[in-house]
Design a protein around this motif. Structure first.
Motif, short mmCIF file in Angstrom:
data_model
loop_
_atom_site.label_atom_id
_atom_site.label_comp_id
_atom_site.label_asym_id
_atom_site.label_seq_id
_atom_site.Cartn_x
_atom_site.Cartn_y
_atom_site.Cartn_z
N UNK A 1 31.09 34.43 41.44
CA UNK A 1 31.96 33.96 40.36
C UNK A 1 31.72 34.76 39.09
N UNK A 2 30.47 35.07 38.81
CA UNK A 2 30.18 35.91 37.64
C UNK A 2 30.80 37.31 37.82
N UNK A 3 30.71 37.82 39.04
CA UNK A 3 31.31 39.13 39.30
C UNK A 3 32.82 39.09 39.14
N UNK A 4 33.45 38.02 39.64
CA UNK A 4 34.90 37.86 39.51
C UNK A 4 35.30 37.78 38.04
N UNK B 1 35.22 41.20 36.50
CA UNK B 1 36.35 42.04 36.91
C UNK B 1 37.64 41.59 36.20
N UNK B 2 37.81 40.29 36.07
CA UNK B 2 38.99 39.78 35.36
C UNK B 2 38.99 40.22 33.90
N UNK B 3 37.82 40.19 33.28
CA UNK B 3 37.71 40.62 31.87
C UNK B 3 38.01 42.11 31.73
N UNK B 4 37.64 42.90 32.73
CA UNK B 4 37.94 44.34 32.71
C UNK B 4 39.44 44.58 32.69
N UNK B 5 40.17 43.78 33.50
CA UNK B 5 41.63 43.91 33.54
C UNK B 5 42.23 43.53 32.18
N UNK C 1 37.81 38.22 44.19
CA UNK C 1 38.37 36.87 44.39
C UNK C 1 38.27 36.45 45.85
N UNK C 2 38.55 37.38 46.77
CA UNK C 2 38.42 37.07 48.20
C UNK C 2 36.99 36.67 48.55
N UNK C 3 36.03 37.47 48.05
CA UNK C 3 34.62 37.17 48.34
C UNK C 3 34.21 35.83 47.73
#
Length: 316
Positions: A44-47, A50-54, A88-90
């Motif tokens: 969740x932290x990784x997701x 990644x969302x913040x990068x977008x 998100x899949x993971x």
């Protein structure tokens, strides 16, 4: 009296075995649940990252404007979006596993509260004292042999019970793996068309639709294999050294499926790798199922031998 003792021993042994089996499963599931929560939170932290990068890339900045002028912005945005989709899949897979284990924990805790288990240790101690007293009063070679036959019969029937449960779990795992393989086969065909023949938007959409369906089926297969592993451990606990299964590779195929999944070339490669891995797991499950069935046949023959030995002693 001898028959009463045998029946009482059988009933108490089965109750104790079931109580101990539930305790082992509860302990193992609690450990799995904690690890699954840790993985889910990490993903969740990784997701989120990644969302913040977008979001960051979508905001106005001179650096982003330069990338846009040089044609690099679209490429980076596509890469960032793909990384979000993979994360998100993971995360979704990890969240499903946590939910599964939470439900399993609740079920096991309810089973552990069964009133039949409340005084089973005290009942067993009382029984052992009664049995010792009876053996001392009826000490003979025939009596000792009959008691040994009864003990062996209880052990073998307990083993057969665990084998039957493992075989049932294995059959469910085979069905789940077959369903996942069928769906991955559909995705693989569409991926080949899309990757090598330029399938276009419609084919790409169909491919990702099949892969979304595969996601659920792969998770179901993973859940079925986790249950199968639990049942196999129960068989091994009863059978001791006579039945050992190496099942370390049963639970490693999902990472193959979820890594680098949104690159056209990598999609095709990952689907092919996932199919290959699932086929290996399916082969291993079927091999273990064959061993379980042979072990069950041996147990049936052993019960027949004990019955014949008992009858010979009684008749003679």
């Amino acid at each position: 009296m001898r028959t009463d003792i045998h029946e009482r021993q059988m009933e108490l042994t089965l109750r104790r075995n079931e109580r101990n089996r539930i305790r082992r499963r509860l302990e193992g599931t609690e450990a799995q649940y904690k690890e699954a929560e840790r993985l889910r939170d990490s993903l969740h932290r990784q997701l989120t990252k990644e969302q913040q990068d977008v979001i960051k890339l979508g905001k106005f900045s001179f650096a982003n404007k330069i990338k846009e002028w040089t044609g690099k912005w679209d490429e980076q945005m596509e890469r960032e979006i793909n990384e979000v989709a993979e994360a998100e899949l993971k995360y979704n897979e990890a969240a499903k596993t946590v939910t599964d284990l939470q439900a399993e924990l609740s079920r096991l805790k309810e089973q552990a509260k069964n009133a039949d288990f409340q005084y089973v240790d005290e009942d067993w101690e009382d029984f052992l004292r009664e049995k010792e007293s009876w053996i001392r009063q009826n000490d003979s070679v025939a009596t000792a042999t009959l008691q040994k036959i009864a003990d062996d019969r209880i052990r073998i029937r307990s083993l057969m019970r665990e084998i039957d449960e493992a075989i049932e779990a294995g059959n469910k795992a085979v069905r789940a793996l077959d369903a996942a393989l069928d769906k991955l086969g559909n995705a693989e065909g569409l991926s080949m068309w899309d990757t090598f023949l330029g399938g276009g938007l419609v084919v790409s959409a169909l491919k990702y639709s099949e892969m979304n369906s595969s996601d659920d089926l792969v998770h179901r297969a993973q859940r079925a294999l986790r249950h199968y592993e639990t049942e196999l451990m129960d068989v091994q606990n009863v059978a001791s050294e006579s039945f050992q299964v190496n099942h370390n590779d049963f639970f490693t195929f999902t990472d193959i499926f979820f890594d680098n999944i949104f690159s056209d070339w990598m999609v095709h490669s990952r689907i092919t790798d996932a199919k290959s891995k699932l086929n290996v797991v399916l082969r291993d499950v079927r091999r273990v199922q064959d061993r379980l069935k042979r072990k069950r046949d041996e147990a049936i023959e052993e019960i027949k031998r004990l019955d014949e030995q008992e009858q010979t002693i009684i008749v003679s």
